[in-house]
Design an enzyme around this catalytic site. Structure first.
Site, PDB file in Angstrom:
ATOM      1  N   HIS A  26       0.847  -1.191   0.000  1.00 21.37           N
ATOM      2  CA  HIS A  26       0.000   0.000   0.000  1.00 21.37           C
ATOM      3  C   HIS A  26       0.883   1.241   0.000  1.00 21.37           C
ATOM      4  O   HIS A  26       1.853   1.315   0.730  1.00 21.37           O
ATOM      5  CB  HIS A  26      -0.887   0.019   1.247  1.00 21.37           C
ATOM      6  CG  HIS A  26      -1.944   1.086   1.218  1.00 21.37           C
ATOM      7  ND1 HIS A  26      -3.209   0.873   0.700  1.00 21.37           N
ATOM      8  CD2 HIS A  26      -1.925   2.377   1.616  1.00 21.37           C
ATOM      9  CE1 HIS A  26      -3.907   1.986   0.792  1.00 21.37           C
ATOM     10  NE2 HIS A  26      -3.156   2.919   1.347  1.00 21.37           N
ATOM     11  N   ASP A  42     -14.314   3.782   6.193  1.00 27.45           N
ATOM     12  CA  ASP A  42     -13.201   4.662   5.816  1.00 27.45           C
ATOM     13  C   ASP A  42     -13.642   5.712   4.804  1.00 27.45           C
ATOM     14  O   ASP A  42     -13.204   6.859   4.853  1.00 27.45           O
ATOM     15  CB  ASP A  42     -12.037   3.835   5.249  1.00 27.45           C
ATOM     16  CG  ASP A  42     -10.894   4.745   4.808  1.00 27.45           C
ATOM     17  OD1 ASP A  42     -10.422   5.534   5.648  1.00 27.45           O
ATOM     18  OD2 ASP A  42     -10.505   4.700   3.628  1.00 27.45           O
ATOM     19  N   ARG A  70     -12.556  13.963   6.609  1.00 30.95           N
ATOM     20  CA  ARG A  70     -11.176  14.402   6.882  1.00 30.95           C
ATOM     21  C   ARG A  70     -10.715  15.378   5.805  1.00 30.95           C
ATOM     22  O   ARG A  70     -10.085  16.391   6.081  1.00 30.95           O
ATOM     23  CB  ARG A  70     -10.233  13.191   6.908  1.00 30.95           C
ATOM     24  CG  ARG A  70     -10.338  12.364   8.163  1.00 30.95           C
ATOM     25  CD  ARG A  70      -9.637  11.022   7.976  1.00 30.95           C
ATOM     26  NE  ARG A  70      -8.227  11.156   7.715  1.00 30.95           N
ATOM     27  CZ  ARG A  70      -7.485  10.242   7.080  1.00 30.95           C
ATOM     28  NH1 ARG A  70      -8.023   9.118   6.659  1.00 30.95           N
ATOM     29  NH2 ARG A  70      -6.208  10.444   6.881  1.00 30.95           N
ATOM     30  N   SER A 125      -7.187   4.374   8.542  1.00 32.86           N
ATOM     31  CA  SER A 125      -7.704   4.381   7.174  1.00 32.86           C
ATOM     32  C   SER A 125      -6.977   3.341   6.315  1.00 32.86           C
ATOM     33  O   SER A 125      -7.595   2.513   5.641  1.00 32.86           O
ATOM     34  CB  SER A 125      -7.518   5.784   6.584  1.00 32.86           C
ATOM     35  OG  SER A 125      -7.664   5.779   5.188  1.00 32.86           O
ATOM     36  N   LYS A 165      -8.236  -1.119   5.561  1.00 36.42           N
ATOM     37  CA  LYS A 165      -8.430  -1.675   4.207  1.00 36.42           C
ATOM     38  C   LYS A 165      -7.504  -2.866   3.983  1.00 36.42           C
ATOM     39  O   LYS A 165      -7.866  -3.846   3.352  1.00 36.42           O
ATOM     40  CB  LYS A 165      -8.195  -0.588   3.156  1.00 36.42           C
ATOM     41  CG  LYS A 165      -9.317   0.450   3.162  1.00 36.42           C
ATOM     42  CD  LYS A 165      -9.075   1.582   2.188  1.00 36.42           C
ATOM     43  CE  LYS A 165      -8.063   2.561   2.693  1.00 36.42           C
ATOM     44  NZ  LYS A 165      -8.039   3.858   2.067  1.00 36.42           N
TER      45      LYS A 165
HETATM   46  N1  URA Z   1      -4.222   6.573   1.927  1.00 35.12           N
HETATM   47  C1  URA Z   1      -5.305   6.102   2.566  1.00 35.12           C
HETATM   48  O1  URA Z   1      -5.874   5.087   2.197  1.00 35.12           O
HETATM   49  N2  URA Z   1      -5.749   6.778   3.638  1.00 35.12           N
HETATM   50  C2  URA Z   1      -5.140   7.879   4.109  1.00 35.12           C
HETATM   51  O2  URA Z   1      -5.572   8.420   5.102  1.00 35.12           O
HETATM   52  C3  URA Z   1      -4.017   8.366   3.419  1.00 35.12           C
HETATM   53  C4  URA Z   1      -3.562   7.695   2.324  1.00 35.12           C
END
Ligand code: URA
Length: 431
Positions: A85, A163, A170, A185, A189
């Site tokens: 990620h 999220d 946010r 966040s 995931k």
């Molecule tokens: N990527 C994400 O999935 N969430 C964040 O808060 C920042 C970057």
């Protein structure tokens, strides 16, 4: 309109006063969020309280677990599954390179990806530039393809829906940078995606959410701690995002650049970051030690197996033969030229992102439709010499009004002056 609820007001008060909120209250918060029972103004107040007061490791773990459980959760088969990620970058086509590359070396990757976030690009938007590709795989289809081909990428529709709600608020309340909110966040995931091991590409610099390297290190450390607390293995690579990665920003342009990189003709910086991420994926998944991982990666690239894996993945998801020759192209181009000579002393990834997104490569608001063909080609990068009149970048566009607005960002993206001291691309690896 949803009415303010008393228990939630109490929760905001606790956080405002710097006290820890109980695990059960975080769970209740996520449930109430999903049920649409909380007004945006109260959620926003909580987010701002978190921004100033922070959250303990235990609180972050409880919120993350509740968010991960808010939607579909994948259960993967046995196998060396691993996931990666990025915290979000500009010209960041690393997933398109590292995922098939690691899969060509034996890793299994069932990747759930997102669309553009804020100014940063999203893998789903990039892959959608490929004609015919299907990114709406079911959990079963994603798993079946990852087992058969080695890798599959799909849109994270139903994963961690909490999220999506929190992120939108946010974004609107200047609280994206709150560290525990970033951790929950990202990790919610990843946990819902089911892999036992993760590599985080934590971007630091002008084009990243973490502008300061120290903050990126803190974010990387927190992601690892929270992943380990959830029983997963994790590594964080801190990578520079002062200027865009590679020489293109825009969806079809970045896909083409990823193809070139896997064919051994890509830009050095994209290749280097992708190689480090792919090597860490192989290592954390237990497939190979660090040196053997680099050897295997070099061999698969040289033999064309890494590119063949990207092709196999795209074809398995519906792309036609030789899809990379059929990527969409913008109708018009406009050059941005240097007004004076010297060296590129700075190339602001954020300004380049704004220029590309204004052309239609990304979204200003969630409902915007992305134009896969448009974007920016960078002819010069930081540290390179320029003469007055040289083309610094070319804007590829379809709409004259968008070009006019994009040029406002494009014209301030480059600084030309003294030769800069280069910052390393890989700023550190945290384990
Ligand atoms: N990527 C994400 O999935 N969430 C964040 O808060 C920042 C970057």
């Amino acid at each position: 309109m949803v009415a303010a609820s008393l228990w939630f007001t109490d929760l905001i008060v606790r956080k405002r006063d710097g006290k820890a909120v109980a695990d059960d209250d975080w769970r209740r918060f996520v449930e109430a969020l999903g049920a649409g029972e909380l007004p945006d103004y109260q959620i926003s107040a909580l987010l701002m309280a978190v921004y100033f007061r922070g959250m303990t490791v235990e609180e972050t773990a409880a919120l993350t677990a509740a968010m991960a459980a808010s939607g579909e959760q994948l259960v993967l088969d046995e196998g060396p599954y691993v996931d990666k990620h990025s915290t979000g970058g500009v010209g960041d086509a690393v997933t398109l390179v590292a995922v098939p590359w690691a899969a060509a070396c034996g890793a299994r990757i069932a990747k759930l990806s997102g669309r553009s976030l804020g100014h940063t690009g999203g893998t789903v938007d990039k892959l959608e530039a490929i004609p015919g590709i299907n990114l709406s795989l079911t959990a079963e289809e994603l798993k079946e393809q990852a087992n058969r081909v080695g890798c599959a990428v799909a849109e994270a529709h139903a994963v961690a829906p909490a999220d999506e709600i929190i992120y939108a608020l946010r974004d609107a309340t200047a609280t994206v940078e709150a560290l525990p909110l970033m951790v929950s966040s990202i990790l919610s995931k990843k946990l819902a995606g089911g892999a036992p091991a993760f590599v985080f590409d934590v971007k630091a610099g002008r084009g990243a959410f973490a502008k300061e390297e120290n903050y990126a290190r803190e974010l990387g450390g927190s992601l690892i701690a929270a992943a380990k607390a959830s029983g997963r293995k994790a590594v964080a690579v801190i990578t520079s995002m002062d200027q865009p990665l590679g020489r293109t920003v825009g969806n079809a342009l970045e896909v083409a650049e990823a193809v070139e990189t896997l064919q051994g003709r890509g830009p050095d910086d994209l290749l280097e970051v992708s190689a480090v991420i792919a090597a860490e994926m192989l290592t954390v998944a237990g497939i190979a030690g660090p040196e053997e991982a680099r050897r295997r990666l070099e061999a698969t690239l040289e033999k064309g197996e890494a590119f063949a894996k990207l092709d196999e993945m795209a074809r398995a998801q519906g792309a036609p033969a030789e899809w990379w020759t059929r990527l969409p192209e913008a109708a018009k181009t406009a050059p941005v030229k240097a007004e004076r000579g010297g060296y590129v002393s700075g190339l602001d990834a954020f300004a380049v992102a704004r220029a590309a997104n204004t052309l239609g490569a990304g979204r200003q608001v969630k409902e915007d439709v992305v134009d896969p063909a448009v974007g920016v080609v960078l002819h010069k990068k930081a540290g390179e010499p320029v003469s007055a009149g040289d083309v610094l970048m070319t804007l590829r566009y379809n709409d004259d009004e968008r070009l006019r607005r994009s040029l406002e960002f494009a014209r301030v993206a480059f600084d030309v002056g003294e030769k800069p001291t280069p910052r390393p691309l890989i700023l550190g690896v945290l384990r």
